[in-house]
Design an enzyme around this catalytic site. Structure first.
Site, PDB file in Angstrom:
ATOM      1  N   ASP A 205       4.707   6.406  -8.157  1.00  0.00           N
ATOM      2  CA  ASP A 205       4.886   5.906  -6.954  1.00  0.00           C
ATOM      3  C   ASP A 205       5.003   6.699  -5.325  1.00  0.00           C
ATOM      4  OD1 ASP A 205       2.742   3.130  -6.002  1.00  0.00           O
ATOM      5  OD2 ASP A 205       4.663   3.055  -5.171  1.00  0.00           O
ATOM      6  N   SER A 229       0.500  -0.207  -1.954  1.00  0.00           N
ATOM      7  CA  SER A 229       0.326  -0.007  -3.633  1.00  0.00           C
ATOM      8  C   SER A 229      -0.598  -1.349  -3.811  1.00  0.00           C
ATOM      9  CB  SER A 229       1.193   0.276  -3.619  1.00  0.00           C
ATOM     10  OG  SER A 229       1.383   1.205  -3.915  1.00  0.00           O
ATOM     11  N   GLN A 279      -3.242   3.698 -10.573  1.00  0.00           N
ATOM     12  CA  GLN A 279      -3.425   2.984  -9.118  1.00  0.00           C
ATOM     13  C   GLN A 279      -4.210   3.151  -8.598  1.00  0.00           C
ATOM     14  OE1 GLN A 279      -1.009   3.854  -5.413  1.00  0.00           O
ATOM     15  NE2 GLN A 279       1.117   3.319  -6.497  1.00  0.00           N
TER      16      GLN A 279
END
Length: 286
Positions: A205, A229, A279
């Site tokens: 991430d 996110s 993502q």
């Protein structure tokens, strides 16, 4: 946190009931819980319900609400299926009985089959030639913007070495990709395959939306753009070790509707593809 063992301690959850676990948070410089932490803790919870030795091969998740750093997170695991080869788990993460995150994860027994992989970029500088975030802080401490300096000053269990150093004062658009070498700090011996996957999920991430921001760097930066996110998927292909640098190679095919999409591949230093990531994140001009 400044070592792999500190990170593992954060990821490892306390079991409170059958298929129910509790975790706590550490800040990485954001006022909210870091998405990679919730991802890794959710995978820890799901893995704890796998009793047949199957190995995580994919995860798909959505971030629904910002996580509060001071409130414990409760992870509730549903056993969706245990088939002949695959096991599926669904995890919900809650704070004050509000769901902040959901995840589905699939585990597979080890099998033999066909193999191929894409090649790692051949023109990437080696980590020995590059400056780490720590080096950048020490070298440019007096001229870094306060927000970037504060971010670099936070202790982390991972060292990052970007292959290209971007001057935040240039304000010019850049190609929509970024390549970053990563390495765990501290003792990385005796890590189980599950430990390594959970740590890699945490790391995945970091840096990924940078590729989407790069394409708009003449206008957009981390101060004037709201980012978060929205969803995160990951696929694990091969076992690996943390005793050397890993390359996180990321590109962004698209930004639209105040969202940025990025995908990345994680390689060992000698070019073995170990995982892929995708993502979509919020990129809303303030």
């Amino acid at each position: 946190m400044n070592s792999a063992q500190d990170l593992l301690q954060l990821i490892q959850l306390k079991q409170t009931e059958d298929n129910k676990f509790q975790g706590f948070s550490k800040s990485v410089g954001s006022p909210n819980v870091f998405g990679g932490q919730v991802l890794a803790q959710a995978i820890n919870a799901a893995t704890r319900t796998i009793t047949n030795g199957r190995i995580l091969h994919s995860l798909h998740s959505y971030f629904l609400e910002p996580g509060h750093l001071e409130i414990p997170i409760v992870y509730d695991v549903s056993v969706v299926r245990d088939g002949g080869s695959f096991s599926v788990r669904r995890v919900t993460a809650q704070q004050h009985k509000k769901i902040i995150f959901i995840l589905s994860a699939s585990f597979q027994r080890e099998e033999e089959g066909y193999e191929h992989q894409i090649e790692m970029k051949s023109n990437i500088k080696s980590p020995d030639e590059l400056m780490s975030w720590t080096d950048l802080l020490e070298t440019y401490r007096d001229v870094l913007p306060s927000r970037i300096k504060g971010f670099f000053e936070i202790e982390r269990p991972i060292e990052f070495k970007p292959t290209q150093i971007v001057n935040p004062f240039d304000e010019k658009d850049l190609p929509p990709f970024t390549d970053v070498w990563i390495k765990l700090k501290g003792d990385v011996s005796n890590l189980s395959r599950s430990d390594k996957q959970q740590i890699l999920t945490y790391i995945s991430d970091y840096n990924i939306l940078t590729a989407a921001m790069n394409r708009h760097a003449s206008k957009a930066n981390w101060n004037n753009t709201q980012t978060a996110s929205l969803d995160h998927s990951m696929w694990f292909f091969r076992d690996f070790d943390y005793d050397d640098w890993l390359l996180y190679s990321i590109e962004s095919p698209n930004t639209s509707n105040a969202r940025g999409f990025a995908k990345g591949n994680l390689f060992t230093r000698d070019g073995v593809l170990i995982a892929s990531v995708a993502q979509e994140g919020l990129m809303r001009p303030k």
